[in-house]
Design an enzyme around this catalytic site. Structure first.
Site, short mmCIF file in Angstrom:
data_model
loop_
_atom_site.label_atom_id
_atom_site.label_comp_id
_atom_site.label_asym_id
_atom_site.label_seq_id
_atom_site.Cartn_x
_atom_site.Cartn_y
_atom_site.Cartn_z
N TYR A 159 0.82 -1.22 0.00
CA TYR A 159 0.00 0.00 0.00
C TYR A 159 0.86 1.27 0.00
O TYR A 159 0.74 2.09 -0.92
CB TYR A 159 -1.02 -0.02 1.16
CG TYR A 159 -1.79 1.28 1.26
CD1 TYR A 159 -2.78 1.60 0.34
CD2 TYR A 159 -1.49 2.22 2.25
CE1 TYR A 159 -3.47 2.81 0.42
CE2 TYR A 159 -2.17 3.42 2.34
CZ TYR A 159 -3.16 3.72 1.42
OH TYR A 159 -3.83 4.92 1.49
N LYS A 163 1.25 4.08 -3.07
CA LYS A 163 0.89 5.49 -2.91
C LYS A 163 2.10 6.38 -3.24
O LYS A 163 1.97 7.45 -3.85
CB LYS A 163 0.39 5.79 -1.49
CG LYS A 163 -0.90 5.12 -1.10
CD LYS A 163 -2.08 5.49 -1.98
CE LYS A 163 -2.67 6.85 -1.73
NZ LYS A 163 -3.91 7.07 -2.55
N1 LIG Z 1 -8.70 6.26 5.01
C1 LIG Z 1 -7.58 6.91 5.37
O1 LIG Z 1 -7.27 7.04 6.57
C2 LIG Z 1 -6.71 7.51 4.31
C3 LIG Z 1 -6.99 7.40 2.96
N2 LIG Z 1 -6.15 7.98 2.04
C4 LIG Z 1 -6.42 7.91 0.61
O2 LIG Z 1 -7.69 8.50 0.36
C5 LIG Z 1 -8.32 7.89 -0.75
C6 LIG Z 1 -9.71 7.47 -0.37
O3 LIG Z 1 -9.62 6.55 0.69
P1 LIG Z 1 -10.89 6.06 1.51
O4 LIG Z 1 -12.03 6.93 1.21
O5 LIG Z 1 -10.47 5.85 2.90
O6 LIG Z 1 -11.10 4.63 0.87
P2 LIG Z 1 -12.42 3.93 0.31
O7 LIG Z 1 -12.08 2.52 0.08
O8 LIG Z 1 -13.57 4.23 1.22
O9 LIG Z 1 -12.67 4.69 -1.05
C7 LIG Z 1 -11.99 4.38 -2.22
C8 LIG Z 1 -12.98 4.39 -3.36
O10 LIG Z 1 -12.26 4.06 -4.55
C9 LIG Z 1 -13.06 3.15 -5.28
N3 LIG Z 1 -12.23 2.30 -6.12
C10 LIG Z 1 -11.40 1.32 -5.72
N4 LIG Z 1 -10.86 0.71 -6.77
C11 LIG Z 1 -11.34 1.33 -7.87
C12 LIG Z 1 -11.16 1.16 -9.27
N5 LIG Z 1 -10.39 0.19 -9.74
N6 LIG Z 1 -11.79 1.99 -10.10
C13 LIG Z 1 -12.63 2.95 -9.63
N7 LIG Z 1 -12.85 3.16 -8.32
C14 LIG Z 1 -12.22 2.35 -7.46
C15 LIG Z 1 -13.79 2.32 -4.24
O11 LIG Z 1 -14.95 1.71 -4.80
C16 LIG Z 1 -14.09 3.35 -3.19
O12 LIG Z 1 -15.36 3.93 -3.39
C17 LIG Z 1 -7.43 6.73 -1.17
O13 LIG Z 1 -6.68 7.10 -2.29
C18 LIG Z 1 -6.52 6.52 0.04
O14 LIG Z 1 -5.27 6.01 -0.35
C19 LIG Z 1 -5.07 8.70 2.44
C20 LIG Z 1 -4.77 8.84 3.74
C21 LIG Z 1 -5.55 8.25 4.80
C1 LIG Z 2 -5.60 -1.02 12.18
C2 LIG Z 2 -4.57 -0.18 12.89
C3 LIG Z 2 -4.87 -0.17 14.39
C4 LIG Z 2 -4.90 -1.56 14.97
C5 LIG Z 2 -3.71 -1.79 15.88
C6 LIG Z 2 -3.94 -2.90 16.89
C7 LIG Z 2 -4.28 -4.20 16.22
C8 LIG Z 2 -2.68 -3.07 17.68
O1 LIG Z 2 -5.00 -2.56 17.76
C9 LIG Z 2 -4.54 1.26 12.38
C10 LIG Z 2 -3.48 2.07 13.14
C11 LIG Z 2 -3.01 3.15 12.18
C12 LIG Z 2 -3.88 3.01 10.97
C13 LIG Z 2 -3.37 3.54 9.63
C14 LIG Z 2 -3.01 5.00 9.71
O2 LIG Z 2 -4.10 5.77 10.17
C15 LIG Z 2 -2.53 5.56 8.39
C16 LIG Z 2 -3.26 5.12 7.20
C17 LIG Z 2 -3.20 5.90 6.08
C18 LIG Z 2 -3.75 5.51 4.85
O3 LIG Z 2 -3.49 6.11 3.82
C19 LIG Z 2 -4.59 4.30 4.79
C20 LIG Z 2 -5.01 3.77 6.12
C21 LIG Z 2 -3.88 3.78 7.15
C22 LIG Z 2 -2.79 2.83 6.65
C23 LIG Z 2 -4.43 3.33 8.53
C24 LIG Z 2 -4.87 1.85 8.50
C25 LIG Z 2 -5.25 1.30 9.87
C26 LIG Z 2 -4.16 1.52 10.91
C27 LIG Z 2 -2.94 0.69 10.56
#
Ligand SMILES: NC(=O)C1=CN([C@@H]2O[C@H](COP(=O)(O)OP(=O)(O)OC[C@H]3O[C@@H](n4cnc5c(N)ncnc54)[C@H](O)[C@@H]3O)[C@@H](O)[C@H]2O)C=CC1
Ligand SMILES: C[C@H](CCCC(C)(C)O)[C@H]1CC[C@H]2[C@@H]3[C@H](O)CC4=CC(=O)CC[C@]4(C)[C@H]3CC[C@]12C
Length: 368
Positions: A159, A163
């Site tokens: 992952y 990214k």
């Molecule tokens: N959730 C988090 O804490 C963080 C997320 N991000 C980034 O933010 C973005 C959004 O993440 P989330 O909303 O958390 O994830 P999510 O899984 O809820 O949303 C991702 C969306 O992309 C769509 N998708 C996946 N594969 C696809 C494909 N092949 N074609 C078209 N659409 C597709 C999914 O259907 C989903 O709706 C991602 O790029 C992720 O890397 C960055 C930092 C933290």
């Molecule tokens: C799942 C983890 C917490 C469980 C730890 C345990 C088993 C000891 O209780 C999550 C802790 C940190 C999270 C990640 C972090 O917030 C940064 C992220 C950024 C992204 O872009 C995607 C998601 C994630 C990697 C997020 C995923 C879950 C954790 C590892």
């Protein structure tokens, strides 16, 4: 974009617009971008909630498509002024193969860039991640760092690798000539751990706590701080960047910005308790109840079990060596780059972010 802006005729495309962050970006654009004429939402899986958006003044176009299919992406991008590329495979639990993660996150991003170039779209905003920087495989802390803080960014997990590669592609594409002869302007936003309405992992922790009789057990020392940011503020930052990118192309083009707000610095578990506590859960222990070596062993065991069980079932628990390392390494940001470059201020205070998230967890409870 200048002509369109004058006639208030902008077309935006949000990839991944039905995901956790994507839905907030979509709703924020409809509320806060008055120049919008059409909003295209491109996702592998379209949500039923899109229907309710179709009755408003902005034309909402739902496109079911796959970012790995270049022709589908090009068709969706054609005629858009701005692309916000949030689609991605967020998998740190081993649910998907490394090849698929690469294909969606890296090849998918390359397809978006090429589509912009071929069809003449000039503004591309990419949702990157703090994971592009770290935590690294050495578990070195990143304490109140900013975009210029030196840090050894070394990754092995698919992952963060994907990214980091995708972010590089986006930044390198800044300045490429698009159809019509003008330069592409790109930038990347790096959220820390996002929380808020729709956060799947928060939901998982909540249900786990309910199953354990209203308790969660501390696994990570309270002194390990983890950067978190409210989803509404991440969405707001995307909307602002999209709005300002044209006028500040020389300053913002090719730049990265951490996504931040005023959420407090806390350990991952203590932060989650800000929401789960008011919903009736308790975090047991002021110190981790298990020695760290035992967690490392359990995480390794989970990896082995995942591999052994793969032919029979998908075993993808929250604890694995990677998630343990991330949760157990301090990673916090402290920066004002977004404020300086495009006037970002969080739209939601910490109190409001907290209240909204608690209210959402309570509705999850209602539906559980
Ligand atoms: N959730 C988090 O804490 C963080 C997320 N991000 C980034 O933010 C973005 C959004 O993440 P989330 O909303 O958390 O994830 P999510 O899984 O809820 O949303 C991702 C969306 O992309 C769509 N998708 C996946 N594969 C696809 C494909 N092949 N074609 C078209 N659409 C597709 C999914 O259907 C989903 O709706 C991602 O790029 C992720 O890397 C960055 C930092 C933290
Ligand atoms: C799942 C983890 C917490 C469980 C730890 C345990 C088993 C000891 O209780 C999550 C802790 C940190 C999270 C990640 C972090 O917030 C940064 C992220 C950024 C992204 O872009 C995607 C998601 C994630 C990697 C997020 C995923 C879950 C954790 C590892």
């Amino acid at each position: 974009m200048a002509d369109s802006a004058q006639t208030q005729e902008l077309v935006y495309l949000v990839t991944g617009g039905c995901g956790f962050l994507g839905e907030h970006v979509v709703r924020m654009l409809l509320q806060r971008e008055p120049r919008l004429r059409e909003l295209r939402i491109f996702d592998l899986h379209l949500g039923p909630w899109l229907e309710e958006l179709k009755t408003g003044p902005v034309q909402v176009t739902a496109i079911q498509g796959d970012v790995t299919q270049a022709h589908e992406v090009a068709a969706a991008v054609a005629g858009a002024h701005v692309v916000i590329h949030t689609a991605g495979l967020v998998d740190v639990f081993g649910k998907t193969s490394p090849e698929t993660i690469h294909e969606v996150n890296v090849q998918g991003t390359q397809n978006v860039i090429e589509a912009c170039v071929q069809t003449g779209t000039r503004f591309l905003i990419y949702t990157s991640s703090m994971e592009v920087v770290g935590p690294n495989i050495k578990g070195q802390p990143f304490y109140r760092g900013n975009e210029n803080t030196p840090y050894e960014a070394v990754h092995r997990h698919p992952y963060p690798c994907s990214k980091a590669l995708a972010e590089r592609l986006v930044l390198e594409a800044n300045g490429r000539e698009v159809l019509g002869g003008l330069p592409l302007v790109t930038c990347a936003l790096r959220p820390t751990g996002i929380y808020g309405e729709g956060h799947q992992i928060m939901r998982d922790f909540y249900h786990q706590g309910l199953r354990l009789g209203g308790r969660l057990f501390r696994a990570i020392p309270a002194s390990v701080e983890h950067g978190r940011v409210y989803v509404g503020n991440v969405a707001w930052m995307h909307v602002l960047v999209a709005r300002e990118l044209e006028h500040r192309a020389a300053l913002m083009g090719g730049q990265v910005y951490f996504c931040y707000d005023n959420s407090p610095y806390k350990s991952y578990e203590d932060f989650n308790m800000e929401f789960l506590g008011p919903c009736g859960l308790r975090l047991v222990g002021t110190r981790p109840l298990m020695p760290y070596w035992l967690l490392v062993l359990l995480a390794a065991l989970n990896t082995l079990l995942q591999w052994l069980l793969r032919p029979l079932m998908l075993y993808a628990p929250l604890l694995n060596p990677y998630t343990l390392a991330v949760a157990n390494t301090t990673f916090t940001v402290s920066t004002d780059k977004a404020r300086r470059h495009f006037g970002y201020e969080p739209l939601f205070s910490w109190e409001e972010s907290r209240t909204r998230t608690i209210r959402w967890v309570q509705t999850v409870e209602g539906s559980a």
